[in-house]
Motif scaffolding. Structure first.
Motif, PDB file in Angstrom:
ATOM      1  N   ASP A  61       0.858  -1.186  -0.047  1.00 26.43           N
ATOM      2  CA  ASP A  61       0.061  -0.015  -0.013  1.00 26.43           C
ATOM      3  C   ASP A  61       1.075   1.211  -0.044  1.00 26.43           C
ATOM      4  O   ASP A  61       1.218   1.613   0.991  1.00 26.43           O
ATOM      5  N   GLY A  62       1.128   1.766  -1.148  1.00 23.63           N
ATOM      6  CA  GLY A  62       2.053   2.994  -1.234  1.00 23.63           C
ATOM      7  C   GLY A  62       1.589   3.784  -2.676  1.00 23.63           C
ATOM      8  O   GLY A  62       0.457   3.798  -3.061  1.00 23.63           O
ATOM      9  N   MET A  63       2.895   4.498  -2.983  1.00 24.45           N
ATOM     10  CA  MET A  63       2.621   5.344  -4.269  1.00 24.45           C
ATOM     11  C   MET A  63       3.430   4.480  -5.392  1.00 24.45           C
ATOM     12  O   MET A  63       4.404   4.175  -5.345  1.00 24.45           O
ATOM     13  N   ASN A  64       2.568   4.037  -6.553  1.00 25.93           N
ATOM     14  CA  ASN A  64       3.149   3.571  -7.738  1.00 25.93           C
ATOM     15  C   ASN A  64       4.115   4.418  -8.233  1.00 25.93           C
ATOM     16  O   ASN A  64       3.881   5.791  -8.703  1.00 25.93           O
ATOM     17  N   ALA A  65       5.474   4.236  -8.217  1.00 23.75           N
ATOM     18  CA  ALA A  65       6.443   4.945  -8.822  1.00 23.75           C
ATOM     19  C   ALA A  65       7.432   4.182  -9.768  1.00 23.75           C
ATOM     20  O   ALA A  65       7.349   3.081  -9.862  1.00 23.75           O
ATOM     21  N   ALA A  66       8.047   4.838 -10.603  1.00 25.64           N
ATOM     22  CA  ALA A  66       9.099   4.375 -11.645  1.00 25.64           C
ATOM     23  C   ALA A  66      10.065   5.288 -11.973  1.00 25.64           C
ATOM     24  O   ALA A  66      10.180   6.454 -11.662  1.00 25.64           O
ATOM     25  N   VAL A  67      11.399   4.829 -12.351  1.00 26.32           N
ATOM     26  CA  VAL A  67      12.246   5.420 -12.695  1.00 26.32           C
ATOM     27  C   VAL A  67      12.669   5.044 -14.492  1.00 26.32           C
ATOM     28  O   VAL A  67      12.851   3.800 -14.675  1.00 26.32           O
ATOM     29  N   ARG A  79       2.675   7.316 -11.440  1.00 26.76           N
ATOM     30  CA  ARG A  79       1.969   6.325 -12.163  1.00 26.76           C
ATOM     31  C   ARG A  79       1.673   6.963 -13.543  1.00 26.76           C
ATOM     32  O   ARG A  79       2.009   6.469 -14.651  1.00 26.76           O
ATOM     33  N   LYS A  80       0.995   8.361 -13.540  1.00 26.26           N
ATOM     34  CA  LYS A  80       0.422   8.849 -14.786  1.00 26.26           C
ATOM     35  C   LYS A  80       1.362   9.244 -15.688  1.00 26.26           C
ATOM     36  O   LYS A  80       0.987   9.843 -16.783  1.00 26.26           O
ATOM     37  N   GLY A  81       2.517   8.886 -15.547  1.00 24.97           N
ATOM     38  CA  GLY A  81       3.902   9.477 -16.258  1.00 24.97           C
ATOM     39  C   GLY A  81       4.235  10.741 -16.301  1.00 24.97           C
ATOM     40  O   GLY A  81       5.035  11.487 -16.952  1.00 24.97           O
ATOM     41  N   TYR A  82       4.182  11.516 -15.055  1.00 23.38           N
ATOM     42  CA  TYR A  82       4.506  12.860 -14.644  1.00 23.38           C
ATOM     43  C   TYR A  82       5.963  12.809 -13.873  1.00 23.38           C
ATOM     44  O   TYR A  82       6.048  11.786 -13.307  1.00 23.38           O
ATOM     45  N   ASP A  83       6.480  13.602 -14.168  1.00 23.95           N
ATOM     46  CA  ASP A  83       7.885  13.933 -13.260  1.00 23.95           C
ATOM     47  C   ASP A  83       7.491  14.086 -11.586  1.00 23.95           C
ATOM     48  O   ASP A  83       6.641  15.031 -11.503  1.00 23.95           O
ATOM     49  N   CYS A  84       7.826  13.267 -10.761  1.00 28.28           N
ATOM     50  CA  CYS A  84       7.323  13.304  -9.198  1.00 28.28           C
ATOM     51  C   CYS A  84       7.751  14.731  -8.825  1.00 28.28           C
ATOM     52  O   CYS A  84       7.224  15.332  -7.842  1.00 28.28           O
ATOM     53  N   GLY A 113      15.692   3.152 -22.449  1.00 28.83           N
ATOM     54  CA  GLY A 113      14.225   2.934 -22.657  1.00 28.83           C
ATOM     55  C   GLY A 113      13.403   2.215 -21.500  1.00 28.83           C
ATOM     56  O   GLY A 113      12.332   2.064 -21.600  1.00 28.83           O
ATOM     57  N   GLU A 114      14.228   1.565 -20.641  1.00 28.49           N
ATOM     58  CA  GLU A 114      13.526   0.694 -19.697  1.00 28.49           C
ATOM     59  C   GLU A 114      13.149   1.757 -18.540  1.00 28.49           C
ATOM     60  O   GLU A 114      13.772   2.551 -18.352  1.00 28.49           O
ATOM     61  N   ARG A 115      12.167   1.187 -17.979  1.00 28.52           N
ATOM     62  CA  ARG A 115      11.922   1.825 -16.469  1.00 28.52           C
ATOM     63  C   ARG A 115      11.548   0.989 -15.620  1.00 28.52           C
ATOM     64  O   ARG A 115      11.029  -0.263 -15.688  1.00 28.52           O
ATOM     65  N   LEU A 116      12.138   1.166 -14.379  1.00 31.66           N
ATOM     66  CA  LEU A 116      12.103   0.387 -13.112  1.00 31.66           C
ATOM     67  C   LEU A 116      10.942   0.535 -12.293  1.00 31.66           C
ATOM     68  O   LEU A 116      10.744   1.738 -11.884  1.00 31.66           O
ATOM     69  N   CYS A 117       9.908  -0.322 -12.298  1.00 31.03           N
ATOM     70  CA  CYS A 117       8.598   0.146 -11.707  1.00 31.03           C
ATOM     71  C   CYS A 117       8.601  -0.354 -10.352  1.00 31.03           C
ATOM     72  O   CYS A 117       8.889  -1.605  -9.895  1.00 31.03           O
ATOM     73  N   GLY A 118       7.844   0.512  -9.178  1.00 31.15           N
ATOM     74  CA  GLY A 118       7.716  -0.393  -7.832  1.00 31.15           C
ATOM     75  C   GLY A 118       6.663   0.657  -7.133  1.00 31.15           C
ATOM     76  O   GLY A 118       6.033   1.337  -7.621  1.00 31.15           O
ATOM     77  N   GLU A 119       6.801   0.456  -5.957  1.00 30.97           N
ATOM     78  CA  GLU A 119       6.117   1.135  -4.712  1.00 30.97           C
ATOM     79  C   GLU A 119       6.917   1.989  -3.913  1.00 30.97           C
ATOM     80  O   GLU A 119       7.919   1.357  -3.298  1.00 30.97           O
ATOM     81  N   TRP A 120       6.654   3.218  -3.642  1.00 35.68           N
ATOM     82  CA  TRP A 120       7.194   3.985  -3.010  1.00 35.68           C
ATOM     83  C   TRP A 120       6.166   4.180  -1.679  1.00 35.68           C
ATOM     84  O   TRP A 120       5.288   4.624  -1.508  1.00 35.68           O
ATOM     85  N   LEU A 121       6.990   3.619  -0.420  1.00 32.79           N
ATOM     86  CA  LEU A 121       6.294   3.385   0.734  1.00 32.79           C
ATOM     87  C   LEU A 121       6.774   4.368   1.899  1.00 32.79           C
ATOM     88  O   LEU A 121       6.416   3.870   3.201  1.00 32.79           O
ATOM     89  N   ILE A 122       6.882   5.375   1.456  1.00 35.04           N
ATOM     90  CA  ILE A 122       7.331   6.500   2.624  1.00 35.04           C
ATOM     91  C   ILE A 122       5.888   6.906   3.349  1.00 35.04           C
ATOM     92  O   ILE A 122       5.863   6.928   4.312  1.00 35.04           O
ATOM     93  N   LYS A 123       5.068   7.109   2.208  1.00 40.08           N
ATOM     94  CA  LYS A 123       3.612   7.316   2.844  1.00 40.08           C
ATOM     95  C   LYS A 123       2.790   6.431   2.287  1.00 40.08           C
ATOM     96  O   LYS A 123       2.632   6.292   0.812  1.00 40.08           O
ATOM     97  N   THR A 124       1.972   5.749   2.638  1.00 33.82           N
ATOM     98  CA  THR A 124       0.868   4.880   2.283  1.00 33.82           C
ATOM     99  C   THR A 124      -0.609   5.508   2.574  1.00 33.82           C
ATOM    100  O   THR A 124      -0.861   6.317   3.215  1.00 33.82           O
ATOM    101  N   GLU A 134      14.798  -0.484   2.829  1.00 37.20           N
ATOM    102  CA  GLU A 134      14.469   1.025   2.220  1.00 37.20           C
ATOM    103  C   GLU A 134      12.997   0.912   1.695  1.00 37.20           C
ATOM    104  O   GLU A 134      12.423  -0.052   1.507  1.00 37.20           O
ATOM    105  N   PRO A 135      12.547   2.129   1.651  1.00 34.85           N
ATOM    106  CA  PRO A 135      11.195   2.416   1.065  1.00 34.85           C
ATOM    107  C   PRO A 135      10.695   2.253  -0.234  1.00 34.85           C
ATOM    108  O   PRO A 135       9.658   2.462  -0.554  1.00 34.85           O
ATOM    109  N   PHE A 136      11.760   1.603  -1.165  1.00 34.05           N
ATOM    110  CA  PHE A 136      11.045   1.406  -2.668  1.00 34.05           C
ATOM    111  C   PHE A 136      11.143  -0.037  -2.782  1.00 34.05           C
ATOM    112  O   PHE A 136      12.346  -0.732  -2.617  1.00 34.05           O
ATOM    113  N   VAL A 137      10.214  -0.636  -3.237  1.00 35.86           N
ATOM    114  CA  VAL A 137      10.052  -1.982  -3.359  1.00 35.86           C
ATOM    115  C   VAL A 137       9.584  -2.222  -4.895  1.00 35.86           C
ATOM    116  O   VAL A 137       8.552  -1.918  -5.512  1.00 35.86           O
ATOM    117  N   ALA A 138      10.544  -2.798  -5.659  1.00 29.95           N
ATOM    118  CA  ALA A 138      10.417  -3.062  -7.101  1.00 29.95           C
ATOM    119  C   ALA A 138       9.674  -4.139  -7.533  1.00 29.95           C
ATOM    120  O   ALA A 138       9.553  -5.097  -6.741  1.00 29.95           O
TER     121      ALA A 138
END
Length: 241
Positions: A61-67, A79-84, A113-124, A134-138
């Motif tokens: 339960d966190g924020m969907n994030a990617a690099v 998640r929506k493709g914007y710069d965080c 061209g790849e992106r690593l997707c995961g959950e950012w768990l600092i705030k849920t 650490e608070p990033f789960v891939a």
């Protein structure tokens, strides 16, 4: 500079597509949809062939994030493709800080061209975690719309020493009640019951076919609980606001 300059518009159309629900999963949003009956059968009852593979991991339960790695630069995305970094909320901005501090780890994992997707768990949203890591789960590496095979993904993230979403099961189709027993208290320090499960299906060529999620925690979607805890952040000993 390895991190791209802040972008105000969309960088990509979407970093990660929503996952449809398995039957019995708690639906929270009006946009939630059920996975098709045939796909549900493949995941929970019987695979199409014995060479296919079902993977089940813990849902967090966190924020969907990617690099994203593009033209040699890293882009931290929501998640929506914007710069965080274009978001006004500091805990979303903090993901970019995490990326900047760990840029060499991301370069060790990603190809152009790849992106690593995961959950950012600092705030849920609803649950709390006492994170043992650490608070990033891939949970995925994607290029355009193509996902790396699960086992290849695990090999890749090991190069950057990233935490993967806890693996519950790999192999045959498995009913959700059995998978939940295997999940037990989870892998990521959820206080109380974990959120649930994410199922993934790959064919005999290790190509991604579909995913389904099963939200089992009855607290999920409790707006009153969320608002009463809106200023609480997950515990991670190395994180400083």
């Amino acid at each position: 500079m390895a991190i791209a300059a802040v972008q105000q518009g969309k960088i990509i159309p979407k970093s990660f597509a929503p996952i449809q629900h398995l039957p019995g999963s708690k639906m929270i949003d009006a946009d939630d949809k059920l996975l098709g009956a045939e796909q549900v059968k493949w995941l929970t009852q019987r695979r199409r062939t014995n060479a296919d593979m079902v993977i089940v991991t813990e849902k967090t339960d966190g924020m969907n994030a990617a690099v994203l790695l593009r033209d040699g630069l890293l882009y931290p995305l929501i998640r929506k493709g914007y710069d965080c970094r274009a978001n006004p909320l500091f805990w979303i901005n903090e993901f970019a800080t995490f990326v900047e501090r760990n840029e060499q780890r991301f370069f060790a994992v990603l190809k152009e061209g790849e992106r690593l997707c995961g959950e950012w768990l600092i705030k849920t949203h609803t649950l709390s975690y006492k994170l043992p890591h650490e608070p990033f789960v891939a949970f995925d590496i994607i290029k355009d719309a193509a996902r790396l095979p699960y086992l290849t993904f695990r090999e890749r993230i090991a190069k950057g020493n990233f935490v993967a979403a806890g693996l519950v099961h790999l192999g045959e189709a498995i009913p959700t009640d059995v998978a939940l027993k295997l999940l037990a208290t989870g892998y990521h320090g959820a206080v109380g019951e974990p959120e649930g499960l994410v199922y993934r299906y790959e064919d005999s060529r290790k190509s991604y076919i579909c995913s389904g999620k099963y939200v089992s925690n009855p607290l999920m979607g409790n707006d009153e609980l969320f608002h009463s805890n809106e200023n609480l952040f997950n515990k991670w000993k190395h994180y400083k606001r």
